[in-house]
Design a protein around this motif. Structure first.
Motif, mmCIF file in Angstrom:
data_model
loop_
_atom_site.group_PDB
_atom_site.id
_atom_site.type_symbol
_atom_site.label_atom_id
_atom_site.label_comp_id
_atom_site.label_asym_id
_atom_site.label_seq_id
_atom_site.Cartn_x
_atom_site.Cartn_y
_atom_site.Cartn_z
ATOM 1 N N TYR A 92 -15.490 3.675 -11.361
ATOM 2 C CA TYR A 92 -14.501 3.287 -12.358
ATOM 3 C C TYR A 92 -13.161 3.998 -12.175
ATOM 4 N N ILE A 93 -13.180 5.329 -12.185
ATOM 5 C CA ILE A 93 -11.928 6.076 -12.307
ATOM 6 C C ILE A 93 -11.089 6.003 -11.028
ATOM 7 N N THR A 94 -11.678 6.330 -9.868
ATOM 8 C CA THR A 94 -10.912 6.301 -8.612
ATOM 9 C C THR A 94 -10.403 4.906 -8.271
ATOM 10 N N PRO A 95 -11.251 3.843 -8.340
ATOM 11 C CA PRO A 95 -10.718 2.496 -8.066
ATOM 12 C C PRO A 95 -9.626 2.071 -9.033
ATOM 13 N N LEU A 96 -9.775 2.426 -10.335
ATOM 14 C CA LEU A 96 -8.750 2.070 -11.309
ATOM 15 C C LEU A 96 -7.452 2.808 -11.025
ATOM 16 N N ASN A 97 -7.560 4.048 -10.574
ATOM 17 C CA ASN A 97 -6.362 4.819 -10.234
ATOM 18 C C ASN A 97 -5.626 4.184 -9.051
ATOM 19 N N ASN A 98 -6.375 3.624 -8.086
ATOM 20 C CA ASN A 98 -5.749 2.933 -6.949
ATOM 21 C C ASN A 98 -5.006 1.681 -7.401
ATOM 22 N N ILE A 99 -5.554 0.993 -8.401
ATOM 23 C CA ILE A 99 -4.902 -0.204 -8.928
ATOM 24 C C ILE A 99 -3.548 0.154 -9.536
ATOM 25 N N LEU A 100 -3.445 1.345 -10.152
ATOM 26 C CA LEU A 100 -2.223 1.749 -10.850
ATOM 27 C C LEU A 100 -1.252 2.513 -9.964
ATOM 28 N N ASP A 101 -1.634 2.807 -8.711
ATOM 29 C CA ASP A 101 -0.777 3.600 -7.814
ATOM 30 C C ASP A 101 0.272 2.694 -7.178
ATOM 31 N N ILE A 102 1.535 2.869 -7.539
ATOM 32 C CA ILE A 102 2.603 1.999 -7.027
ATOM 33 C C ILE A 102 2.818 2.187 -5.528
ATOM 34 N N ASN A 103 2.403 3.335 -4.978
ATOM 35 C CA ASN A 103 2.558 3.573 -3.547
ATOM 36 C C ASN A 103 1.404 2.992 -2.732
ATOM 37 N N HIS A 104 0.391 2.444 -3.434
ATOM 38 C CA HIS A 104 -0.731 1.792 -2.771
ATOM 39 C C HIS A 104 -0.345 0.346 -2.492
ATOM 40 N N ALA A 105 -0.404 -0.077 -1.224
ATOM 41 C CA ALA A 105 0.134 -1.393 -0.828
ATOM 42 C C ALA A 105 -0.529 -2.549 -1.563
ATOM 43 N N SER A 106 -1.835 -2.446 -1.857
ATOM 44 C CA SER A 106 -2.547 -3.561 -2.476
ATOM 45 C C SER A 106 -2.678 -3.426 -3.991
ATOM 46 N N SER A 107 -1.978 -2.484 -4.594
ATOM 47 C CA SER A 107 -2.108 -2.277 -6.033
ATOM 48 C C SER A 107 -1.352 -3.357 -6.810
ATOM 49 N N ILE A 108 -1.853 -3.655 -8.008
ATOM 50 C CA ILE A 108 -1.185 -4.643 -8.855
ATOM 51 C C ILE A 108 0.164 -4.099 -9.308
ATOM 52 N N THR A 109 0.255 -2.799 -9.522
ATOM 53 C CA THR A 109 1.516 -2.195 -9.949
ATOM 54 C C THR A 109 2.600 -2.407 -8.895
ATOM 55 N N ASN A 110 2.222 -2.354 -7.622
ATOM 56 C CA ASN A 110 3.175 -2.611 -6.546
ATOM 57 C C ASN A 110 3.669 -4.049 -6.601
ATOM 58 N N LYS A 111 2.759 -4.990 -6.912
ATOM 59 C CA LYS A 111 3.147 -6.399 -7.044
ATOM 60 C C LYS A 111 4.090 -6.582 -8.232
ATOM 61 N N LEU A 112 3.839 -5.881 -9.347
ATOM 62 C CA LEU A 112 4.710 -5.987 -10.517
ATOM 63 C C LEU A 112 6.113 -5.468 -10.208
ATOM 64 N N PHE A 113 6.210 -4.494 -9.315
ATOM 65 C CA PHE A 113 7.517 -3.978 -8.909
ATOM 66 C C PHE A 113 8.334 -5.072 -8.222
ATOM 67 N N ASP A 114 7.679 -5.840 -7.315
ATOM 68 C CA ASP A 114 8.371 -6.938 -6.634
ATOM 69 C C ASP A 114 8.791 -8.025 -7.630
ATOM 70 N N ILE A 115 7.890 -8.334 -8.558
ATOM 71 C CA ILE A 115 8.196 -9.360 -9.564
ATOM 72 C C ILE A 115 9.379 -8.919 -10.425
ATOM 73 N N SER A 116 9.397 -7.631 -10.782
ATOM 74 C CA SER A 116 10.480 -7.105 -11.614
ATOM 75 C C SER A 116 11.836 -7.276 -10.941
ATOM 76 N N ASN A 117 11.903 -6.984 -9.634
ATOM 77 C CA ASN A 117 13.168 -7.138 -8.902
ATOM 78 C C ASN A 117 13.624 -8.595 -8.885
ATOM 79 N N TYR A 118 12.689 -9.504 -8.665
ATOM 80 C CA TYR A 118 13.028 -10.929 -8.602
ATOM 81 C C TYR A 118 13.500 -11.434 -9.964
#
Length: 398
Positions: free
Chosen positions: A171-197
């Motif tokens: 639970y904890i480590t995988p969820l932390n990867n999802i929230l890590d903006i520096n992780h290429a496959s994280s959803i947070t990284n995708k939200l960063f691209d969407i925010s710029n657009y």
């Protein structure tokens, strides 16, 4: 179709709240409400409300048994703060749906305005569901971890270690990867691209209605970023260290207990190491002697005014911050400072170099100091500096 008035249903929920909560607890623990358990709960409470539960669409039949309808189950889950932790792969599904909608928005940006508006609304809702799912998971994981720390269930040390490892690995480590903006496959990284657009489209889109939708989505993305940063800090600063401490403490205690059961079957470990230290340095005498000797000889000191008055340099913080953000991520912050000053002024002035180091305290960046004892040498105009290697990456949605 529900024939009762909305106010009637709300009054019913308030009047029979304790009884309905018992049924909610049954489904949470068993995944279903068996007809025998339903009858038992209603008998113990002295209530005969099965017809109303079915008529008001609170529960529904499942063969001979019953289950809550999803709307009411989520209502009680929310008001009781009783969330079931979702597996990270369940949350990860939002990465596919959000990416697909974002792709269709970009491809159809010049197409039908009605379809485009619906896709923007769907994207907004998907991001909202993702943010709520992360928040619920963090709340539940924090509650589970605190219960494990206080050992409410009276678990033995071995079981505590197993359970702590389970929460970390699944639970904890995988969820932390999802929230890590520096992780290429994280959803947070995708939200960063969407925010710029979205930020660009909200400023220059020709249709007023769609432009306002982009404006709403961008504002929501900024708020979502703040919320996700809070959840990420909870995971990294509180939840993960707490559960790691549970695992480590339990392993140590288990080992000592096993040792104390048969202390003579294995050699005694060297727990304590005797060392002698002094409250003063071994070189204190030589340092004091050198300090005194420097005043024993009088020397003629000549002070001269500088030949030329140089213009005072004004540090443009915003300019250098923008240049720093353009080069992120970077492996050596101090090396970047030296190269930047050398390109701008053909030399590295000490005062300017230290002014640039203030950028380390800016918001929106994360800092990682390399533990190695190796140091970099930076030659300034009047000294040589030995500095550590500091890595910098972007942190959060701009």
């Amino acid at each position: 179709m529900i024939k009762a008035e909305p106010k009637t249903i709300l009054n019913f929920l308030a009047s029979y709240f304790d009884c309905i909560k018992d049924l909610f607890d049954l489904q949470t623990s068993d995944g279903i409400i068996l007809k025998e358990r339903l009858a038992q709960v209603l008998t113990e409470r002295g209530e005969a409300i099965t017809p109303q539960l079915l008529d008001y669409k609170i529960i529904k039949k499942l063969g001979d048994d019953f289950e809550f309808r999803d709307t009411y189950y989520k209502l009680f889950e929310f008001i009781l703060n009783e969330f079931r932790p979702l597996l990270p792969e369940t949350i990860q599904k939002y990465e596919h749906s959000i990416s697909t909608l974002f792709k269709k928005i970009r491809e159809g940006i010049s197409g039908d305005k009605l379809i485009l508006g619906n896709r923007i609304n769907d994207l907004y809702n998907e991001i909202k569901e993702f943010s709520e799912a992360v928040e619920k998971n963090t709340i539940r994981l924090l509650a589970e971890t605190r219960e494990l720390k206080s050992n409410v269930e009276k678990l033995d040390y071995k079981e505590k270690v197993r359970k702590a490892s389970f929460w970390i690995d699944y639970y904890i480590t995988p969820l932390n990867n999802i929230l890590d903006i520096n992780h290429a496959s994280s959803i947070t990284n995708k939200l960063f691209d969407i925010s710029n657009y979205v930020n660009v489209r909200r400023l220059n889109f020709d249709d007023e209605v769609i432009r306002l939708q982009f404006e709403k989505t961008y504002t929501f993305l900024v708020q979502t970023n703040d919320d996700l940063l809070k959840q990420s800090k909870l995971l990294t600063n509180e939840l993960l260290p707490l559960i790691e401490r549970i695992r480590t403490e339990s392993v140590i205690l288990t080992g000592w207990i096993e040792f104390l059961k048969a202390p003579y079957k294995s050699p005694l470990p060297k727990v304590f190491k005797v060392e002698r230290n002094y409250p003063y340095s071994n070189d204190m005498y030589l340092n004091a002697k050198e300090y005194v000797e420097q005043f024993a000889i009088d020397e003629t000191i000549i002070l001269e005014e500088p030949l030329a008055v140089t213009d005072k340099w004004v540090f443009s913080k915003e300019l250098y911050r923008a240049r720093l953000m353009e080069h992120l991520p970077m492996n050596s912050f101090f090396e970047w400072c030296g190269v930047t000053l050398k390109n701008d002024y053909q030399q590295i002035d000490t005062d300017k170099f230290f002014a640039l180091t203030a950028l380390l305290y800016e918001e929106g960046i994360s800092i990682e100091v390399e533990v190695s004892e190796d140091r970099q040498l930076i030659n300034t105009s009047n000294m040589t500096l030995r500095v550590p290697k500091i890595k910098i990456a972007r942190y959060g949605i701009s």
